[in-house]
Scaffold this active site. Structure first.
Site: not given
Length: 339
Positions: A176, A248
């Site tokens: 992330h 993702d």
């Protein structure tokens, strides 16, 4: 159906979002904690989403359990994946994992949500991004728990999404926030992390797979999520996977190495992804919609939930839900006490 999965800002749709959901490239929508106030509001938001689109969208959420559970009040607080085998003997752990898969999927389907991106198939608990989301560091135990969870999901009518191919658990960095690098050889990855994906693909336990925003530098200098080698040569050709490949979230820093939002989307699509998640950045999402070449995502419709509709209150009145809720709530409390 279009290949882009977007998000929305709040508890209800605004006019801009209604227009965006009509775009021919949009084929899905993912919900986050910011979209949830209570079950009644969530039910109305999902209805608005269904009404706004010309085609049936795949509506998704991350409702894994533990720290990754977007909807909490009014729903069962699901235990973290690590807790099943950590706090129970093997048979009971598998039984609890299966009931958790069933209960999670049943609660989401009651809200007309098609899929939760689950289960996590990564091994080990050292990675910041994974941690307790992993069932175990031992491949055999992780496979046992994940298979039970999938059986529960499928019995409720929800398809499975294994993540994060070919394995995110061996790096400490959080994709992330940065692009992690895994320096292991292909043989090492095959023998350990990929083994669970290979086994589940052979036994047709995975309906979808989400690759990692991780660079496996001895194999390819591109993240797996944007690598034709990983997605086409390995996943499709060598492992024979025929299901849906989700990217993702392309707003994650792990994907930034692939360029602008439009470049990330095009490269992931060209690499072999069927559907692209573009979340938490409206400007980036619009750029993708404005620049991506239209591709129809043929495989996606296989992920619609396929059980007759029932309300959440009807589900919660059932004996199975009451028993599963009690067992899983107890396990969640035990896990929190241990933490």
């Amino acid at each position: 159906m279009g290949p882009v999965m977007l998000d929305v800002e709040g508890y209800e749709l605004d006019n801009e979002e209604r227009e965006i959901l009509k775009h021919p490239l949009v084929g899905g929508l993912i919900l986050f904690t910011r979209n949830f106030h209570d079950a009644e509001q969530l039910n109305e938001l999902v209805r608005q989403i269904r009404d706004a689109s010309h085609e049936r969208l795949v509506i998704a959420v991350d409702q894994e359990g533990g720290r990754v559970q977007r909807f909490r009040d009014g729903f069962t607080r699901l235990p973290a994946a690590q807790s099943y085998a950590a706090l129970n003997e093997r048979y009971q752990a598998s039984r609890l994992a299966q009931e958790a898969g069933w209960l999670m999927a049943s609660e989401m389907i009651a809200m007309d949500i098609d899929i939760s991106f689950a289960p996590v198939l990564d091994l080990g608990h050292d990675c910041i991004a994974i941690g307790e989301r992993s069932f175990h560091e031992c491949p055999e135990i992780a496979m046992d728990m994940a298979e039970s969870f999938i059986k529960g999901m499928r019995s409720a009518g929800m398809k499975s999404t294994g993540k994060h191919f070919p394995g995110h658990g061996a790096v400490r960095a959080d994709s992330h926030k940065e692009t992690p690098r895994d320096e292991r050889s292909l043989n090492d990855i095959r023998q350990r992390d990929m083994a669970i994906f290979k086994d589940f693909i052979q036994r047709q336990l995975l309906d979808a797979i989400m690759p990692a925003h991780v660079i496996y530098s001895q194999i390819d200098e591109r993240p797996a999520s944007g690598s034709p080698y990983w997605l086409k040569s390995i996943l499709r050709e060598q492992l024979g996977f025929q299901g849906v490949i989700f990217s993702d979230d392309l707003s994650m820093e792990g994907a930034a190495i692939m360029g602008s939002y439009a470049q990330r989307a095009q490269r992931s699509l060209d690499a072999g992804c069927d559907m692209l998640l573009v979340c938490n950045n409206r400007k980036g999402a619009v750029s993708v919609l404005d620049n991506l070449s239209f591709v129809k995502a043929e495989r996606i419709s296989a992920l619609y939930h396929h059980r007759g509709r029932y309300t959440l209150s009807e589900l919660q009145a059932s004996d199975r839900w009451k028993k599963a809720n009690q067992m899983l709530t107890q396990l969640q409390e035990q896990w929190q006490e241990r933490a």
